[in-house]
Design an enzyme around this catalytic site. Structure first.
Site, mmCIF file in Angstrom:
data_model
loop_
_atom_site.group_PDB
_atom_site.id
_atom_site.type_symbol
_atom_site.label_atom_id
_atom_site.label_comp_id
_atom_site.label_asym_id
_atom_site.label_seq_id
_atom_site.Cartn_x
_atom_site.Cartn_y
_atom_site.Cartn_z
ATOM 1 N N LYS A 16 -49.020 47.460 -18.229
ATOM 2 C CA LYS A 16 -49.066 48.426 -17.128
ATOM 3 C C LYS A 16 -47.821 49.309 -17.090
ATOM 4 O O LYS A 16 -47.915 50.528 -16.948
ATOM 5 C CB LYS A 16 -49.255 47.696 -15.797
ATOM 6 N N HIS A 157 -42.900 40.736 -3.966
ATOM 7 C CA HIS A 157 -43.535 41.246 -5.176
ATOM 8 C C HIS A 157 -44.962 40.716 -5.304
ATOM 9 O O HIS A 157 -45.361 39.793 -4.595
ATOM 10 C CB HIS A 157 -42.739 40.833 -6.418
ATOM 11 N N LYS A 161 -45.760 38.151 -10.783
ATOM 12 C CA LYS A 161 -44.365 38.197 -11.213
ATOM 13 C C LYS A 161 -43.874 36.776 -11.470
ATOM 14 O O LYS A 161 -44.023 35.893 -10.617
ATOM 15 C CB LYS A 161 -43.494 38.871 -10.155
#
Length: 269
Positions: A16, A157, A161
């Site tokens: 990404k 986040h 992650k």
């Protein structure tokens, strides 16, 4: 900067962040995409993967061979901490300047990359966060630490992650500690009935709390407290495009300099 375009390779090109970097490089008049490195989609045109257009750059998986054949000037790497250290060493050995956006490198690894950078007179830039707003947040937090004796960090986040706390939170705490060696000295002794309820604690006694939930990209707030007041500095990233101005700035910096840089704030000053 010379009239020649900066030749850029992207490692983790199909991820990404890698795809966002590809778009940013293709959109910059003075940058030229010369290599896209990934273990997926080998042989495919990266432009077709990213923009549904032909770029003329095929995805390859052999890092060293690709860097040498493409004559890359800079490599941008947003892969995993497990890969990025060895990849960066390979890049330096090939005479290519790394721009690193992955967090999770150890102090020993950072020290070794700094040594190699200085030994080879080749610029290396590592940034826990490339969003200009996030970097300003860190800088303002360091400034506020001169006036507030109590502070905590909350970083939020997405749930994919791997590392916690985030590199941005760690870097923020480091900058704050440069301004004040110890926080919350007058807090009473605490008892946690659930281990970790108060988060992780830095050597300077800053508590860092990590949140992992779907829906977030990357957010962080630093909360300062004093008698009768609180002061909060917060930054939110809503998409990965927000990192690209910082990435482009870093690419251009490493081509002009031969230094080792940890933290984008060092080239914004």
């Amino acid at each position: 900067m010379t009239q020649n375009k900066i030749k850029v390779a992207v490692c983790g090109a199909c991820g990404k962040m890698g795809q966002e970097v590809i778009r940013a490089v293709l959109n910059e008049a003075d940058l030229e995409l010369v290599a896209a490195i990934d273990i997926q989609n080998t042989g495919k045109d990266i432009g077709e993967i990213v923009n549904n257009t032909t770029s003329g750059v095929k995805v390859t998986k052999d890092l060293k061979e690709t860097l040498l054949n493409s004559k890359s000037d800079v490599i941008v790497d947003f892969t995993s901490p497990e890969l990025i250290y060895k990849s960066s060493i390979t890049a330096i050995e090939c005479g290519v300047r790394p721009v690193i956006g992955t967090t999770g490198l150890s102090e020993e690894q950072l020290a070794e990359l700094k040594r190699l950078s200085e030994e080879n007179k080749l610029s290396v830039l590592i940034a826990p966060n490339f969003a200009i707003g996030a970097v300003l947040m860190m800088m303002y937090a360091a400034q506020a630490s001169k006036y507030f004796e109590h502070a905590e960090i909350i970083e939020l986040h997405h749930n994919r992650k791997k590392d916690a706390p985030s590199g941005t939170a760690i870097k923020t705490a480091q900058l704050m500690t440069e301004a004040r060696k110890e926080f919350s000295k007058d807090n009473i002794p605490e008892t946690e009935f659930i281990e970790g309820a108060r988060g992780g604690v830095t050597d300077s006694n800053i508590h860092i709390h990590s949140v992992r939930l779907p829906g977030y990209i990357a957010s962080q707030e630093v909360i300062f407290g004093a008698m009768g007041q609180t002061f909060t500095i917060r930054h939110d990233s809503f998409n990965r495009e927000c990192y690209m101005p910082g990435v482009v700035l870093a690419i251009k910096h490493v081509m002009k300099n031969n230094d080792f840089v940890y933290g984008l704030e060092n080239i914004l000053l």
